[in-house]
Design an enzyme around this catalytic site. Structure first.
Site, short mmCIF file in Angstrom:
data_model
loop_
_atom_site.label_atom_id
_atom_site.label_comp_id
_atom_site.label_asym_id
_atom_site.label_seq_id
_atom_site.Cartn_x
_atom_site.Cartn_y
_atom_site.Cartn_z
CG ASP A 1 -2.00 1.17 1.06
OD1 ASP A 1 -2.32 1.56 0.12
OD2 ASP A 1 -2.47 1.79 2.34
CB SER A 2 0.28 4.80 -1.05
OG SER A 2 -0.91 4.97 -0.45
CE1 TYR B 1 2.61 5.96 -3.45
CE2 TYR B 1 1.70 4.16 -4.56
CZ TYR B 1 2.68 4.66 -4.07
OH TYR B 1 4.08 4.02 -3.94
N GLY B 2 -3.08 9.35 -3.90
CA GLY B 2 -4.10 9.79 -4.48
C GLY B 2 -4.09 11.13 -5.32
CB CYS C 1 -2.95 1.02 -2.95
SG CYS C 1 -2.96 2.63 -3.32
CG ASN C 2 -9.64 1.23 -2.97
OD1 ASN C 2 -10.53 0.81 -3.55
ND2 ASN C 2 -9.37 1.23 -1.53
CB THR C 3 -4.72 5.33 -5.39
OG1 THR C 3 -5.55 6.19 -4.98
CG2 THR C 3 -4.07 6.22 -6.76
CD GLU D 1 -0.59 7.14 6.70
OE1 GLU D 1 0.54 7.00 7.24
OE2 GLU D 1 -1.04 6.18 5.93
CB CYS E 1 -8.90 5.22 0.36
SG CYS E 1 -7.29 5.54 1.21
CB THR E 2 -6.86 0.15 2.41
OG1 THR E 2 -5.68 0.79 1.89
CG2 THR E 2 -7.46 -0.64 1.26
CG HIS E 3 -5.25 5.56 4.65
ND1 HIS E 3 -4.71 4.90 3.50
CD2 HIS E 3 -4.24 5.82 5.50
CE1 HIS E 3 -3.42 5.08 3.61
NE2 HIS E 3 -3.21 5.47 4.70
#
Length: 282
Positions: free
Chosen positions: A13-14, A45-46, A76-78, A161, A194-196
C-alpha cells in the site's frame, strides 16, 4: 501435488491503510506468513498522476518479489484503479487488487435494499480513484442499472496518517462536508474507496445513518485471496509464530500506535527501506 505452500503473501500500500487488508487476511488465513510494504515516504498516491502511481507501485512490487511470494495483494485503491491492469502482466505470480472485490460487495449490498431497477451507490475515494472511473466501470459490468455517485476526499488520508481520531472536531467537520451528498441521496451503500477510510468507519456511519451500508473492501479482498489460494493448492502449512513482517520507506514517530490501530493488535518495528533503493533498482 502438494496442497501447501510456505511462501508468504506480499501486501503493498502507499501507506499504512493496507494493514486493514492484512488484518482481514490474518483473520481468514491463520496459517499464512505476510510481508507488508508501505510506501510511507511518498504518500499520498491519490493526488499523483497515473504515470507516477504506476512507477511507484512497480518499484514497490519488485521489492516484494525478493521474498518469493506466492501472490501479490495491491491493498491500495488508487493503484488498483489506475495501474493494476499494467502491473498484473509484469509478474510471475497472481496480482490481486481491492477494487473488484469492493465493487462486488457494493452491488450485493445495494440489491439487498433494491432488488431490481435503477439505484445509486456512493463512493468516497482519493482524487485519482475518482478520476479513473474504475469503480463505476466495475459496477456497471456487474449490474448496469446501478449508478455511482463519487466524491474525492483528499483530506482524509493525511488526517489519518497524522493520527487524528474520529472524535476530533476537524475530522468531524470534514466528514460532514464530504458526506453531505450521500445524506441527501440516502444511498443504500457507500464504498470506502481507500483502505485508510475504515479507521473512520464508525464516524462515517454516524453521519450517514443506519440506512447506508458501508462497504469495506478489505474483508472481500481477503476472501478473494483465500479462494485463489484454494485453486492454487497453496495454503500455508501451519500458523506462523511471526506471521507479519513490515517494511516502510519512512518511519514516523506515530508508527507503532497508528499501525496497531489499523491492524487491531500490537506490531513489531518495521524495517526501513530508503526510497532511493527502490528507484535505483528500476
Amino acid at each position: 501435488m502438494s496442497n501447501s505452500d510456505s511462501r508468504p503473501i506480499a501486501v503493498f500500500d502507499s501507506g499504512l491503510g493496507g494493514l486493514t487488508v492484512v488484518r482481514a487476511l490474518m483473520r481468514r488465513l491463520a496459517g499464512e506468513s505476510i510481508v507488508y510494504f508501505g510506501d510511507t515516504a511518498r504518500l499520498p498516491y491519490g493526488t499523483k498522476s497515473p504515470r507516477t502511481v504506476l512507477q511507484f507501485a512497480r518499484q514497490c512490487l519488485r521489492f516484494l518479489m525478493r521474498f518469493d511470494p506466492k501472490l501479490l495483494v495491491v491493498a491500495c485503491n488508487t493503484v488498483s484503479a489506475t495501474a493494476l491492469g499494467d502491473l498484473a502482466g509484469e509478474f510471475t505470480v497472481p496480482v490481486i487488487g481491492v477494487l473488484e472485490p469492493g465493487a462486488a460487495a457494493a452491488v450485493a449490498a445495494a440489491r439487498q435494499q433494491h432488488a431490481a431497477g435503477p439505484c445509486t451507490v456512493g463512493l468516497i475515494a482519493t482524487e485519482a480513484t475518482i478520476t479513473s472511473q474504475a469503480y463505476p466501470q466495475a459496477i456497471s459490468r456487474l449490474d448496469p442499472a446501478i449508478h455511482v455517485l463519487g466524491r474525492a476526499c483528499p483530506l482524509l488520508v493525511p488526517m489519518i496518517e497524522e493520527g487524528r481520531l474520529p472524535t476530533n472536531a476537524v475530522v468531524q467537520a470534514v466528514l460532514q462536508e464530504y458526506l453531505e451528498p450521500f445524506i441527501k441521496l440516502r444511498a443504500p451503500s457507500l464504498i470506502l474507496g481507500c483502505t485508510h477510510y475504515p479507521i473512520f468507519s464508525e464516524a462515517i456511519a454516524r453521519v450517514l445513518g443506519p440506512q447506508t451500508h458501508l462497504v469495506d473492501s478489505a474483508d472481500e479482498t481477503a476472501l478473494v485471496v483465500k479462494q485463489r489460494l484454494a485453486t492454487m493448492h497453496a495454503f500455508g502449512p501451519v500458523p506462523s509464530e511471526e506471521p507479519l513482517t513490515c517494511y516502510v520507506t519512512d518511519q514516523g514517530q506515530r508508527f507503532e500506535n497508528l499501525a496497531a490501530h489499523f491492524l487491531g493488535r500490537p506490531i513489531r518495528q518495521p524495517v526501513w527501506v530508503a526510497p532511493e533503493l527502490l528507484e535505483s533498482a528500476t
